[in-house]
Motif scaffolding. Structure first.
Motif, PDB file in Angstrom:
ATOM      1  N   THR A 183       1.076   4.341  -2.647  1.00 22.56           N
ATOM      2  CA  THR A 183       1.093   5.614  -2.447  1.00 22.56           C
ATOM      3  C   THR A 183       2.158   6.463  -2.777  1.00 22.56           C
ATOM      4  OG1 THR A 183      -0.202   5.128  -0.270  1.00 22.56           O
ATOM      5  CG2 THR A 183       0.852   7.282  -0.118  1.00 22.56           C
ATOM      6  N   GLN A 184       3.337   5.857  -2.771  1.00 23.79           N
ATOM      7  CA  GLN A 184       4.347   6.713  -3.329  1.00 23.79           C
ATOM      8  C   GLN A 184       4.242   6.830  -4.966  1.00 23.79           C
ATOM      9  OE1 GLN A 184       7.567   4.115  -0.781  1.00 23.79           O
ATOM     10  NE2 GLN A 184       8.744   5.790  -1.945  1.00 23.79           N
TER      11      GLN A 184
ATOM     12  N   LYS B 157       1.672   7.126  -6.407  1.00 21.16           N
ATOM     13  CA  LYS B 157       0.671   8.058  -6.651  1.00 21.16           C
ATOM     14  C   LYS B 157       1.003   9.576  -6.290  1.00 21.16           C
ATOM     15  CE  LYS B 157      -4.204   9.253  -5.710  1.00 21.16           C
ATOM     16  NZ  LYS B 157      -5.658   8.750  -5.174  1.00 21.16           N
ATOM     17  N   ASP B 158       1.983   9.630  -5.315  1.00 18.96           N
ATOM     18  CA  ASP B 158       2.436  10.993  -5.111  1.00 18.96           C
ATOM     19  C   ASP B 158       3.197  11.673  -6.345  1.00 18.96           C
ATOM     20  OD1 ASP B 158       1.540  10.992  -2.534  1.00 18.96           O
ATOM     21  OD2 ASP B 158       3.352  10.355  -1.612  1.00 18.96           O
TER      22      ASP B 158
ATOM     23  N   GLN C 268       0.850  -1.477  -0.061  1.00 13.57           N
ATOM     24  CA  GLN C 268      -0.053  -0.097  -0.054  1.00 13.57           C
ATOM     25  C   GLN C 268       0.794   1.305   0.047  1.00 13.57           C
ATOM     26  OE1 GLN C 268      -3.021   0.200  -0.699  1.00 13.57           O
ATOM     27  NE2 GLN C 268      -3.787  -1.816  -0.305  1.00 13.57           N
ATOM     28  N   GLN C 269       2.002   1.314   0.567  1.00 13.71           N
ATOM     29  CA  GLN C 269       2.976   2.405   0.865  1.00 13.71           C
ATOM     30  C   GLN C 269       3.528   2.489  -0.567  1.00 13.71           C
ATOM     31  OE1 GLN C 269       3.481   4.513   2.841  1.00 13.71           O
ATOM     32  NE2 GLN C 269       5.472   5.226   1.678  1.00 13.71           N
TER      33      GLN C 269
END
Lengths: 181, 168
Positions: free
Chosen positions: A137-138, A140-141, A133-134
């Motif tokens: 997120t990275q 997506k950033d 998940q992390q």
């Protein structure tokens, strides 16, 4: 719908073809692996070393390496992250996503609107669900300013998202891709 | 409800694969060999020197890691397209009650190399590899006929990165 199949033929000599057939299931794990191949091809070790280096130079050998079993090393979780990236930005940002250390594969693929709006695929692996998940997120950033926001397609009853993650839960088939004799 | 069942499938499947017990040397060897292997007369000697070990031990450990299936492959990774093949990644949205039947139908094609169940409306993703583009398209069309489901065909248009590296 199938106009974009990848295909590109690289000419192989008969000897190179024999080298591929001999080594595609693996290199012998002995002190002089290339000498063993040379003996089987009835050429010298020096010729095999030169041929292997040349095939690598031409991109026919991507690399010579070991591939681990994900699960034996504790990588129990994976995610195929998929992204709807603006066409004008996808080459630049696809390369940037590919450079992230935890991304193992990153490709541009065709959208099929309205049923599939994602054009960038990036595969990630982790030891925990939180880790995967992390990573998502990275990514997506990194992509946040180039994601395509679409209005819902009410005619087809489709609500578009800018990204998703598909986790494999079962291997239904896995065979090697092999050059046939 | 469907989601819950799939998560149970996942944990039961993963429980079957035991975590490997690896020494510090094994881990460093796995990591180094994922990065690459030399093209030289005594490549394991080069590897041993980088690891501060010796050639015989490195060969013995690599044979052990292959025999215990910690490593699934060791050797040249060929660019399949350069070898004269054609490929695509494709998906189906399979109704849950038909999943087993469609799995058999799709897997029955020799050209289907990999097939995975994934958590999505498109819940079956498979790679078709064949000798030519014509053959790939034929297989996709045959799968549509056999399953009576439309195939989502997503061949790669551009490759940005391919290299699996899982540090041990």
């Amino acid at each position: 719908m199938s106009n974009y199949i990848s295909q590109h033929n690289e000419q192989l000599s008969d000897l190179e073809r024999q080298f591929v057939l001999l080594t595609q299931s693996g290199l012998p794990i002995v002190a002089k692996p290339y000498q063993q191949i040379a003996a089987q091809l009835s050429i010298t070790e020096t010729e095999v070393l030169a041929m292997a280096a040349d095939l690598k130079e031409r991109g026919i050998i991507r690399r010579i390496a070991a591939v681990p079993n994900h699960y034996k090393l504790g990588y129990r979780f994976n995610g195929m992250t998929v992204w709807d990236v603006k066409d004008e930005d996808v080459s630049e940002f696809g390369q940037a996503v590919g450079r992230l250390p935890f991304v193992s594969h990153c490709y541009l693929r065709p959208r099929h609107l309205p049923k599939w709006n994602y054009n960038l695929f990036a595969m990630v692996h982790g030891k925990t669900e939180a880790e995967v998940q992390q990573y998502r997120t990275q990514i997506k950033d990194l992509l946040i300013n180039v994601l395509q926001v679409r209005n819902d397609d009410s005619d087809h009853g489709v609500k578009f998202k800018t990204n998703d993650m598909l986790t494999s839960t079962e291997i239904l088939k896995k065979t090697g891709l092999r050059l046939k004799r | 409800m469907v989601k819950k069942v799939m998560l149970m499938d996942k944990s039961s499947r993963h429980a079957q694969t035991k975590l490997a017990e690896l020494s510090s040397l094994d881990k460093r060897l796995i990591n180094l060999l994922q990065r690459g292997f030399p093209i030289s007369e005594r490549p394991f000697l080069d590897i041993a020197e980088q690891l501060g070990s010796n050639e015989d031990i490195v060969i013995e450990r690599l044979n052990h890691l292959m025999a215990t299936k910690v490593l699934t492959r060791f050797g040249p990774m060929f660019d399949a397209v350069c070898l004269g093949g054609a490929f695509t990644l494709a998906a189906l949205a399979v109704p849950e009650e038909k999943f087993a039947e469609v799995t058999m139908q799709v897997n029955s094609f020799d050209q289907v190399a990999h097939n995975y169940r994934r958590t999505h409306h498109y819940n079956m993703w498979f790679v078709v590899g064949a000798e030519s583009e014509v053959e790939v398209n034929q297989v996709i069309s045959d799968i549509e006929k056999k399953t009576a489901l439309p195939v989502l065909n997503t061949p790669k248009l551009e490759e940005f990165y391919v290299q699996l590296y899982l540090p041990a």
